[in-house]
Motif scaffolding. Sequence first.
Motif, short mmCIF file in Angstrom:
data_model
loop_
_atom_site.label_atom_id
_atom_site.label_comp_id
_atom_site.label_asym_id
_atom_site.label_seq_id
_atom_site.Cartn_x
_atom_site.Cartn_y
_atom_site.Cartn_z
N GLY A 197 -1.43 4.47 3.62
CA GLY A 197 -1.32 3.04 3.35
C GLY A 197 -2.03 2.21 4.41
O GLY A 197 -2.68 1.20 4.09
N ASN A 218 -5.77 2.29 3.80
CA ASN A 218 -6.16 1.40 2.71
C ASN A 218 -6.07 -0.07 3.12
O ASN A 218 -6.90 -0.89 2.71
N ALA A 219 -5.07 -0.39 3.94
CA ALA A 219 -4.88 -1.78 4.36
C ALA A 219 -5.93 -2.24 5.35
O ALA A 219 -6.24 -3.43 5.44
N THR A 276 0.39 4.61 -2.25
CA THR A 276 -0.04 5.88 -1.68
C THR A 276 1.03 6.97 -1.83
O THR A 276 0.69 8.16 -1.78
N ASN A 303 0.79 -1.23 0.00
CA ASN A 303 0.00 0.00 0.00
C ASN A 303 0.83 1.28 0.00
O ASN A 303 0.49 2.24 -0.69
#
Length: 307
Positions: free
Chosen positions: A251, A254-255, A166, A162
């Motif tokens: 990141g 998003n994770a 990003t 991620n």
Amino acid sequence: MTAAGERQEVRVDRAPVGVFVLVAFAGAWVVCVPLWLTPRHLGVPWAQAVLAAMMYTPALGVLVATRLRRTPGLARQLGLGFGGSFRRCVPYFLFALLAVPALSLAAPFVAALLGVYDLDVHLSLFRETLAHAPGGRHLSLSPTLLAAAQLASIPVAAVVPNGLLTFGEEIGWRGFLLPRLLPLGQWPALVIVGVVWGLWHTPVLLLGFDYPLHHGLAVPLMVGFTVVVGILIGWLRLSTGSIWPGVLAHGALNASAGSVGLFLRAGSHADTALAGITGITGWILPLLVIGLLVAMRRLPVRHVVVV
């Protein structure tokens, strides 16, 4: 003009912000054209590749805008270093890797308390999904341990893959754009960047990304979300002079965003406009953190140096 109480030194080249925004937005639409041309839209196998490419359109905008004016020390202006001290960045890295995903993981519980999410701590939907997956009935680890392993891997996933993606956004939103808006004051700059960031998602939001049940409201919902979390990511940037804590925070978001499905009861569904970190109830905890930073006089950042 800057807001009262802010002391900041901003020496950045006035590379054309309009050019940056135009390239980032136009690039996002161009990259997403294939998704618009297929009737399956985001359901095609290569949709993730398109989304990954889209995340680098802000970086393309930075490249085009800064090539118009060659600027000494541009890498430092963009926050590509550690603000002069890696050690000073360490607490902010920890905030990005631990506190930010914690906010995301806690969001379904807040939604459940407010009655808009059917929470199941026994992970019935996750267990059902595993049971129907190829080989799922023969897994050596229990679903609970698998879920715990997934959650424990979030800080790693925040970095790879991620963080690699990003970076393409953060160099644009917080590396390039935020410092150039600071003369307006920190709060206006943070909010404007959040709005721009949210609107940039429009090509995929209109296809059902993140808010599949609310195509018509997807853009304002995303803007609300990006303004809230953008303030926190912007705080990381201004406090350290570096984009890297923000890259990891982005990141980590998003994770961990998929946790909205992890705690869901089998047979029910989550309305992402209301539940999860992207939903309205998911903004509550980040707003409380922002309020805490304000109360502690950590926001607006009192010493900002962008050189």
